[in-house]
Scaffold this active site. Structure first.
Site, PDB file in Angstrom:
ATOM      1  N   GLU A  90       0.836  -1.199   0.000  1.00  0.00           N
ATOM      2  CA  GLU A  90       0.000   0.000   0.000  1.00  0.00           C
ATOM      3  C   GLU A  90       0.870   1.248   0.000  1.00  0.00           C
ATOM      4  O   GLU A  90       1.985   1.250   0.530  1.00  0.00           O
ATOM      5  CB  GLU A  90      -0.901   0.011   1.231  1.00  0.00           C
ATOM      6  CG  GLU A  90      -1.966  -1.072   1.165  1.00  0.00           C
ATOM      7  CD  GLU A  90      -3.014  -0.962   2.260  1.00  0.00           C
ATOM      8  OE1 GLU A  90      -4.184  -1.224   1.967  1.00  0.00           O
ATOM      9  OE2 GLU A  90      -2.674  -0.627   3.406  1.00  0.00           O
ATOM     10  N   CYS A 104       3.374   8.761   1.052  1.00  0.00           N
ATOM     11  CA  CYS A 104       3.930   7.846   2.041  1.00  0.00           C
ATOM     12  C   CYS A 104       4.088   6.497   1.344  1.00  0.00           C
ATOM     13  O   CYS A 104       3.102   5.907   0.900  1.00  0.00           O
ATOM     14  CB  CYS A 104       2.979   7.741   3.236  1.00  0.00           C
ATOM     15  SG  CYS A 104       3.531   6.535   4.459  1.00  0.00           S
ATOM     16  N   CYS A 111       6.478  -6.781   7.126  1.00  0.00           N
ATOM     17  CA  CYS A 111       7.616  -6.292   7.900  1.00  0.00           C
ATOM     18  C   CYS A 111       8.021  -7.359   8.904  1.00  0.00           C
ATOM     19  O   CYS A 111       7.168  -8.036   9.479  1.00  0.00           O
ATOM     20  CB  CYS A 111       7.265  -5.002   8.643  1.00  0.00           C
ATOM     21  SG  CYS A 111       8.682  -4.298   9.528  1.00  0.00           S
ATOM     22  N   CYS A 115       6.539  -5.010  15.549  1.00  0.00           N
ATOM     23  CA  CYS A 115       6.068  -4.049  16.556  1.00  0.00           C
ATOM     24  C   CYS A 115       4.586  -4.341  16.833  1.00  0.00           C
ATOM     25  O   CYS A 115       3.796  -4.505  15.896  1.00  0.00           O
ATOM     26  CB  CYS A 115       6.254  -2.623  16.059  1.00  0.00           C
ATOM     27  SG  CYS A 115       7.963  -2.326  15.537  1.00  0.00           S
ATOM     28  N   CYS A 118       1.445  -2.316  15.270  1.00  0.00           N
ATOM     29  CA  CYS A 118       1.494  -1.946  13.854  1.00  0.00           C
ATOM     30  C   CYS A 118       0.869  -3.043  12.985  1.00  0.00           C
ATOM     31  O   CYS A 118       1.227  -4.221  13.107  1.00  0.00           O
ATOM     32  CB  CYS A 118       2.947  -1.740  13.448  1.00  0.00           C
ATOM     33  SG  CYS A 118       3.173  -1.514  11.679  1.00  0.00           S
ATOM     34  N   GLY A 161       6.792  -1.745   6.013  1.00  0.00           N
ATOM     35  CA  GLY A 161       8.172  -2.218   6.014  1.00  0.00           C
ATOM     36  C   GLY A 161       9.141  -1.343   6.760  1.00  0.00           C
ATOM     37  O   GLY A 161       8.847  -0.201   7.104  1.00  0.00           O
ATOM     38  N   GLU A 162      10.307  -1.912   7.020  1.00  0.00           N
ATOM     39  CA  GLU A 162      11.382  -1.202   7.722  1.00  0.00           C
ATOM     40  C   GLU A 162      12.457  -0.828   6.683  1.00  0.00           C
ATOM     41  O   GLU A 162      13.190  -1.696   6.207  1.00  0.00           O
ATOM     42  CB  GLU A 162      11.949  -2.115   8.824  1.00  0.00           C
ATOM     43  CG  GLU A 162      13.264  -1.682   9.414  1.00  0.00           C
ATOM     44  CD  GLU A 162      13.329  -0.226   9.860  1.00  0.00           C
ATOM     45  OE1 GLU A 162      12.352   0.295  10.420  1.00  0.00           O
ATOM     46  OE2 GLU A 162      14.377   0.401   9.616  1.00  0.00           O
ATOM     47  N   SER A 191      12.086   6.786   7.923  1.00  0.00           N
ATOM     48  CA  SER A 191      11.801   6.445   9.320  1.00  0.00           C
ATOM     49  C   SER A 191      12.281   5.031   9.616  1.00  0.00           C
ATOM     50  O   SER A 191      11.986   4.102   8.871  1.00  0.00           O
ATOM     51  CB  SER A 191      10.289   6.533   9.558  1.00  0.00           C
ATOM     52  OG  SER A 191       9.964   6.054  10.853  1.00  0.00           O
ATOM     53  N   ASN A 290      -3.209   4.770  16.235  1.00  0.00           N
ATOM     54  CA  ASN A 290      -4.300   4.467  15.310  1.00  0.00           C
ATOM     55  C   ASN A 290      -4.733   3.029  15.533  1.00  0.00           C
ATOM     56  O   ASN A 290      -3.891   2.167  15.797  1.00  0.00           O
ATOM     57  CB  ASN A 290      -3.835   4.648  13.860  1.00  0.00           C
ATOM     58  CG  ASN A 290      -3.557   6.108  13.528  1.00  0.00           C
ATOM     59  OD1 ASN A 290      -4.320   6.983  13.906  1.00  0.00           O
ATOM     60  ND2 ASN A 290      -2.456   6.361  12.843  1.00  0.00           N
ATOM     61  N   CYS A 333      -0.771   6.138  10.102  1.00  0.00           N
ATOM     62  CA  CYS A 333       0.477   5.482  10.501  1.00  0.00           C
ATOM     63  C   CYS A 333       0.177   4.133  11.119  1.00  0.00           C
ATOM     64  O   CYS A 333      -0.667   4.016  11.994  1.00  0.00           O
ATOM     65  CB  CYS A 333       1.200   6.301  11.566  1.00  0.00           C
ATOM     66  SG  CYS A 333       1.746   7.881  10.982  1.00  0.00           S
TER      67      CYS A 333
HETATM   68  N1  SAH Z   1       9.189   0.833   9.796  1.00  0.00           N
HETATM   69  C1  SAH Z   1       9.423   2.206   9.998  1.00  0.00           C
HETATM   70  C2  SAH Z   1       8.533   3.118   9.194  1.00  0.00           C
HETATM   71  C3  SAH Z   1       7.063   2.792   9.073  1.00  0.00           C
HETATM   72  S1  SAH Z   1       5.960   3.106  10.350  1.00  0.00           S
HETATM   73  C4  SAH Z   1       9.318   2.536  11.477  1.00  0.00           C
HETATM   74  O1  SAH Z   1       8.806   1.743  12.220  1.00  0.00           O
HETATM   75  O2  SAH Z   1       9.808   3.607  11.847  1.00  0.00           O
HETATM   76  C5  SAH Z   1       5.792   4.855  10.569  1.00  0.00           C
HETATM   77  C6  SAH Z   1       5.503   5.228  12.036  1.00  0.00           C
HETATM   78  O3  SAH Z   1       4.193   4.812  12.447  1.00  0.00           O
HETATM   79  C7  SAH Z   1       6.474   4.564  12.996  1.00  0.00           C
HETATM   80  O4  SAH Z   1       6.948   5.494  13.934  1.00  0.00           O
HETATM   81  C8  SAH Z   1       5.601   3.529  13.659  1.00  0.00           C
HETATM   82  O5  SAH Z   1       6.088   3.130  14.898  1.00  0.00           O
HETATM   83  C9  SAH Z   1       4.274   4.235  13.739  1.00  0.00           C
HETATM   84  N2  SAH Z   1       3.139   3.341  13.979  1.00  0.00           N
HETATM   85  C10 SAH Z   1       3.059   2.019  13.796  1.00  0.00           C
HETATM   86  N3  SAH Z   1       1.842   1.554  14.143  1.00  0.00           N
HETATM   87  C11 SAH Z   1       1.129   2.624  14.555  1.00  0.00           C
HETATM   88  C12 SAH Z   1      -0.212   2.792  15.008  1.00  0.00           C
HETATM   89  N4  SAH Z   1      -1.045   1.764  15.117  1.00  0.00           N
HETATM   90  N5  SAH Z   1      -0.615   4.042  15.345  1.00  0.00           N
HETATM   91  C13 SAH Z   1       0.224   5.089  15.215  1.00  0.00           C
HETATM   92  N6  SAH Z   1       1.479   4.997  14.782  1.00  0.00           N
HETATM   93  C14 SAH Z   1       1.941   3.773  14.443  1.00  0.00           C
HETATM   94 FE1  SF4 Z   2       7.541  -1.813  13.325  1.00  0.00          FE
HETATM   95 FE2  SF4 Z   2       7.698  -0.007  11.346  1.00  0.00          FE
HETATM   96 FE3  SF4 Z   2       7.720  -2.636  10.798  1.00  0.00          FE
HETATM   97 FE4  SF4 Z   2       5.497  -1.489  11.657  1.00  0.00          FE
HETATM   98  S1  SF4 Z   2       6.530  -1.070   9.751  1.00  0.00           S
HETATM   99  S2  SF4 Z   2       6.371  -3.466  12.370  1.00  0.00           S
HETATM  100  S3  SF4 Z   2       6.264   0.034  13.087  1.00  0.00           S
HETATM  101  S4  SF4 Z   2       9.249  -1.526  11.944  1.00  0.00           S
END
Ligand code: SAH
Ligand code: SF4
Length: 350
Positions: A90, A104, A111, A115, A118, A161-162, A191, A290, A333
């Protein structure tokens, strides 16, 4: 079929040479593909018909196929793309009230970082995207906006993704976004969840791109519970890498803080964070959680967030709250996932 987005200039030159074309053709085709952002070979009117036919038969302009598109009440557009091998990713376009138009984009299908809050992390990892697949997501929005007399101004690598787990493709894509889409480095943000070796590497790239670090907690116990990666690179190592990055680049770092009620919106965490970041060239970006299917937490309430921000101010640490976008279409996010592929079909390889 050759995806022309995968080729660099030398690749264009050798392909057209192989086809017996004069040297200047490589530049002509390049201009059509990247500068004019052609959608079809028919548009390439200054090329001989036979060459256009060969290009049509043997090459393609990108691989992304729009599988679904949704628009939010606030103007945010979310696209689900199908890749050549059937994987789904997406990407999101966010038009802001000022002149900013931000894309974005994703760097991986799924990923591996897991986390807990997420949606992408909850799916598991499918595969890395190529630099061309990363680039094409922004190219598509750029084209869309240009057809409306507008232009893409900002790019955030904050989709699925990371980015630093897919480091080489990410950096190659960033360079192409700057060179071919004409997006200024300062208008691109990458990020990371906090992969320490790659943060150090990134400091040496000589790019003026903005770096954001997903922090979310200021003590190891809390952070490890939210972000498994913290067990591999705990806070002390992460913050040391950030100091090193700032020293080398002179650039300010952004720390992202997804605010979860009762978890990391407490005074305790605010003081711990203040102590951790005191005196650092940085900024904290707070994102109220979110909703995602696999996590039961609630977003922090606004009075708690205000109290949190006020506490950070006592340490001289600046914080702002990110405007929520596209929540009604799950484009916020951490909400991106490939709803069409069933999660259990995506192999977790790491
Ligand atoms: N993988 C990278 C970039 C993608 S996520 C990273 O983790 O930094 C972009 C941001 O959204 C990150 O800071 C992530 O921790 C945050 N994020 C993930 N899940 C979320 C959620 N459910 N609500 C708000 N922010 C979230
Ligand atoms: Fe964690 Fe970013 Fe991967 Fe989501 S996209 S699992 S926030 S590293």
């Amino acid at each position: 079929m050759i995806n022309l987005y995968e080729l660099d200039r030398a690749g264009f030159e050798s392909l057209l040479k192989e086809w017996g074309q004069p040297a200047f053709r490589a530049n002509q085709v390049w201009e059509w593909v990247f500068t004019k952002r052609a959608q079809s070979f028919d548009e390439m009117t200054n090329l001989p018909k036979a060459l256009r036919e060969r290009l049509t038969a043997e090459t393609r302009l990108g691989v992304l196929e729009v599988a679904a598109e949704q628009s939010s009440k606030d103007g945010t557009v979310k696209r689900l793309y199908k890749l050549a091998d059937g994987q789904l990713i997406e990407s999101v376009l966010m038009p802001y009230d000022d002149d900013r138009r931000t894309a974005c984009i994703s760097t991986q299908a799924g990923c591996a970082m897991g986390c807990v809050f997420c949606a992408t992390g909850q799916m598991g990892f499918a595969r890395h995207l190529t630099a061309a697949e990363i680039f094409e997501q922004a190219m598509r929005y750029s084209r869309l906006l240009e057809s409306e007399g507008d232009r893409l101004s900002n790019i955030v690598l904050m989709g699925m993704g990371e980015p630093f787990h897919n480091y080489d493709a990410t950096v190659a894509a960033i360079r192409r976004l700057m060179d071919e889409l004409g997006i200024g480095a300062r208008h691109i943000t990458v990020s990371t969840v906090g992969l320490v070796p790659q943060i150090k590497r990134f400091a040496d790239e000589g790019l003026q791109v903005r770096l954001a670090i997903s922090l979310h907690a200021a003590t190891d116990e809390e952070r490890s519970a939210l972000l498994p990666v913290n067990k591999r690179w705990p806070l002390a190592e992460l913050i040391a890498a950030c100091h090193e990055y700032i020293k080398k680049t002179g650039r300010r770092v952004t720390f992202e803080w997804t605010a979860i009620a009762g978890q990391n919106d407490t005074l305790e965490q605010a003081h711990a964070l203040g102590n951790l970041l005191r005196g650092m060239l940085c900024h904290v970006n707070i994102i109220p959680l979110n909703p995602t299917g696999g996590y039961g937490g609630d977003p922090a309430a606004f009075d708690r967030i205000n109290r949190f921000v006020a506490t950070l101010t006592e340490y001289g640490v600046q914080a702002t709250v990110r405007v929520r976008r596209g929540i009604d279409i799950a484009a916020g996010c951490g909400q991106l996932k490939s709803t069409v592929l069933r999660p259990e079909k995506i192999p977790v390889v790491e």
